[in-house]
Design a protein around this motif. Structure first.
Motif: not given
Length: 158
Positions: A18-19, A22-23, A26, A37-38, A41
Protein backbone atom coordinates in the motif's frame (compact mmCIF):
# COMPACT_ATOMS: atom_id res chain seq x y z
CA UNK A 1 24.39 2.03 -3.05
CA UNK A 2 24.51 1.95 0.70
CA UNK A 3 25.18 -1.51 2.08
CA UNK A 4 22.25 -1.30 4.50
CA UNK A 5 19.75 -1.13 1.61
CA UNK A 6 18.25 -4.47 0.59
CA UNK A 7 16.30 -5.09 -2.62
CA UNK A 8 13.45 -7.54 -2.34
CA UNK A 9 10.51 -8.76 -4.38
CA UNK A 10 7.22 -7.21 -3.29
CA UNK A 11 4.33 -9.60 -2.70
CA UNK A 12 0.65 -8.65 -2.82
CA UNK A 13 0.22 -9.42 0.89
CA UNK A 14 3.25 -7.37 1.97
CA UNK A 15 2.13 -4.46 4.18
CA UNK A 16 4.48 -2.22 2.16
CA UNK A 17 2.39 -2.79 -1.00
CA UNK A 18 0.00 0.00 0.00
CA UNK A 19 2.91 2.38 0.67
CA UNK A 20 4.45 1.63 -2.73
CA UNK A 21 1.06 2.06 -4.42
CA UNK A 22 0.74 5.42 -2.68
CA UNK A 23 4.10 6.56 -4.07
CA UNK A 24 3.28 5.50 -7.62
CA UNK A 25 -0.22 6.99 -7.47
CA UNK A 26 1.08 10.32 -6.12
CA UNK A 27 3.85 10.45 -8.74
CA UNK A 28 2.11 9.11 -11.86
CA UNK A 29 -1.61 8.95 -11.04
CA UNK A 30 -2.23 11.98 -13.27
CA UNK A 31 -1.32 9.79 -16.27
CA UNK A 32 -4.34 7.58 -15.50
CA UNK A 33 -7.40 9.86 -15.33
CA UNK A 34 -10.18 8.37 -13.24
CA UNK A 35 -7.90 5.98 -11.35
CA UNK A 36 -8.65 6.07 -7.62
CA UNK A 37 -6.10 5.39 -4.87
CA UNK A 38 -7.96 2.17 -4.06
CA UNK A 39 -7.77 1.03 -7.69
CA UNK A 40 -4.06 1.92 -7.73
CA UNK A 41 -3.50 -0.38 -4.75
CA UNK A 42 -5.38 -3.24 -6.42
CA UNK A 43 -3.51 -2.71 -9.70
CA UNK A 44 -0.16 -2.73 -7.91
CA UNK A 45 -1.04 -5.89 -5.96
CA UNK A 46 -1.98 -7.59 -9.26
CA UNK A 47 1.53 -6.79 -10.58
CA UNK A 48 3.30 -8.48 -7.63
CA UNK A 49 4.34 -11.58 -9.53
CA UNK A 50 6.63 -14.35 -8.33
CA UNK A 51 9.07 -14.09 -11.27
CA UNK A 52 9.46 -12.41 -14.63
CA UNK A 53 6.59 -10.26 -15.90
CA UNK A 54 5.06 -8.86 -13.77
CA UNK A 55 7.42 -8.24 -10.84
CA UNK A 56 7.81 -5.37 -8.40
CA UNK A 57 10.91 -4.75 -6.32
CA UNK A 58 11.29 -2.57 -3.27
CA UNK A 59 14.43 -1.09 -1.72
CA UNK A 60 14.35 -1.50 2.04
CA UNK A 61 16.37 0.32 4.68
CA UNK A 62 15.73 -2.00 7.58
CA UNK A 63 11.94 -2.23 7.85
CA UNK A 64 11.38 0.98 5.89
CA UNK A 65 10.70 0.99 2.14
CA UNK A 66 12.69 3.72 0.36
CA UNK A 67 12.26 2.93 -3.35
CA UNK A 68 10.65 0.74 -5.98
CA UNK A 69 10.83 -0.42 -9.60
CA UNK A 70 8.71 -2.78 -11.71
CA UNK A 71 8.89 -5.10 -14.69
CA UNK A 72 5.46 -5.08 -16.34
CA UNK A 73 3.86 -6.14 -19.61
CA UNK A 74 2.35 -2.80 -20.66
CA UNK A 75 3.15 0.74 -19.56
CA UNK A 76 2.16 2.86 -22.57
CA UNK A 77 -1.26 2.49 -24.13
CA UNK A 78 -0.19 4.10 -27.43
CA UNK A 79 2.76 1.71 -27.92
CA UNK A 80 1.27 -1.66 -27.03
CA UNK A 81 3.56 -3.40 -29.53
CA UNK A 82 6.49 -2.64 -27.22
CA UNK A 83 6.90 -5.04 -24.30
CA UNK A 84 7.84 -5.57 -21.56
CA UNK A 85 8.55 -2.37 -19.62
CA UNK A 86 10.71 -1.13 -16.78
CA UNK A 87 8.25 1.07 -14.89
CA UNK A 88 7.61 3.01 -11.71
CA UNK A 89 11.23 3.65 -10.74
CA UNK A 90 10.85 5.79 -7.63
CA UNK A 91 13.04 6.66 -4.65
CA UNK A 92 11.78 8.59 -1.63
CA UNK A 93 13.19 12.15 -1.99
CA UNK A 94 15.37 12.06 1.14
CA UNK A 95 17.01 8.82 -0.09
CA UNK A 96 17.87 10.06 -3.59
CA UNK A 97 21.45 10.46 -4.77
CA UNK A 98 22.63 7.25 -3.10
CA UNK A 99 22.50 4.86 -6.07
CA UNK A 100 19.19 3.28 -5.07
CA UNK A 101 17.43 3.98 -8.39
CA UNK A 102 20.37 2.52 -10.32
CA UNK A 103 20.38 -0.58 -8.11
CA UNK A 104 16.63 -1.03 -8.62
CA UNK A 105 17.02 -0.70 -12.41
CA UNK A 106 19.83 -3.29 -12.34
CA UNK A 107 17.63 -5.64 -10.27
CA UNK A 108 14.81 -5.37 -12.83
CA UNK A 109 17.32 -5.97 -15.64
CA UNK A 110 18.57 -9.10 -13.83
CA UNK A 111 14.97 -10.29 -13.46
CA UNK A 112 14.46 -9.80 -17.19
CA UNK A 113 17.61 -11.79 -18.06
CA UNK A 114 16.68 -14.58 -15.60
CA UNK A 115 13.36 -14.91 -17.44
CA UNK A 116 14.66 -14.89 -21.01
CA UNK A 117 13.85 -11.27 -21.82
CA UNK A 118 16.45 -9.74 -24.12
CA UNK A 119 14.90 -6.39 -24.93
CA UNK A 120 12.62 -4.11 -22.95
CA UNK A 121 11.46 -0.52 -22.72
CA UNK A 122 10.75 2.44 -20.49
CA UNK A 123 9.52 5.97 -20.89
CA UNK A 124 10.52 9.02 -18.92
CA UNK A 125 9.82 12.75 -19.09
CA UNK A 126 12.93 13.81 -17.15
CA UNK A 127 15.37 11.01 -16.22
CA UNK A 128 16.96 10.32 -19.61
CA UNK A 129 20.50 10.97 -18.33
CA UNK A 130 20.16 8.37 -15.54
CA UNK A 131 18.97 5.70 -17.97
CA UNK A 132 21.55 6.58 -20.65
CA UNK A 133 24.23 6.21 -17.97
CA UNK A 134 22.85 2.72 -17.26
CA UNK A 135 23.05 1.68 -20.92
CA UNK A 136 19.56 2.53 -22.15
CA UNK A 137 19.15 4.04 -25.61
CA UNK A 138 16.64 6.57 -26.91
CA UNK A 139 13.98 5.19 -29.25
CA UNK A 140 11.76 8.24 -29.77
CA UNK A 141 10.37 11.37 -28.19
CA UNK A 142 6.60 11.77 -28.16
CA UNK A 143 3.64 13.39 -26.44
CA UNK A 144 1.97 11.03 -23.98
CA UNK A 145 -0.98 12.10 -21.86
CA UNK A 146 0.07 15.74 -21.82
CA UNK A 147 3.81 15.22 -21.28
CA UNK A 148 6.76 15.06 -23.64
CA UNK A 149 8.47 11.75 -22.88
CA UNK A 150 11.37 9.76 -24.24
CA UNK A 151 10.81 6.10 -24.98
CA UNK A 152 14.03 4.19 -24.32
CA UNK A 153 15.11 0.58 -24.81
CA UNK A 154 17.70 -1.75 -23.35
CA UNK A 155 19.23 -4.76 -25.06
CA UNK A 156 20.30 -7.39 -22.55
CA UNK A 157 22.66 -10.31 -22.97
CA UNK A 158 21.29 -13.69 -22.03
Amino acid sequence: MQSDIALQRLSADDPNAEIVAGWTFATWGHLHPGLTPEQAIERLKAECGQAGVPSIFVAMQGETPVGTASLIADDMSIRRELAPWLASVFVVPEWRGRGIASALVRRVEAEAVENGIEHFYLYTPDQQSLYRHLGWQDVESLEYRGETVTVMSRQLRL
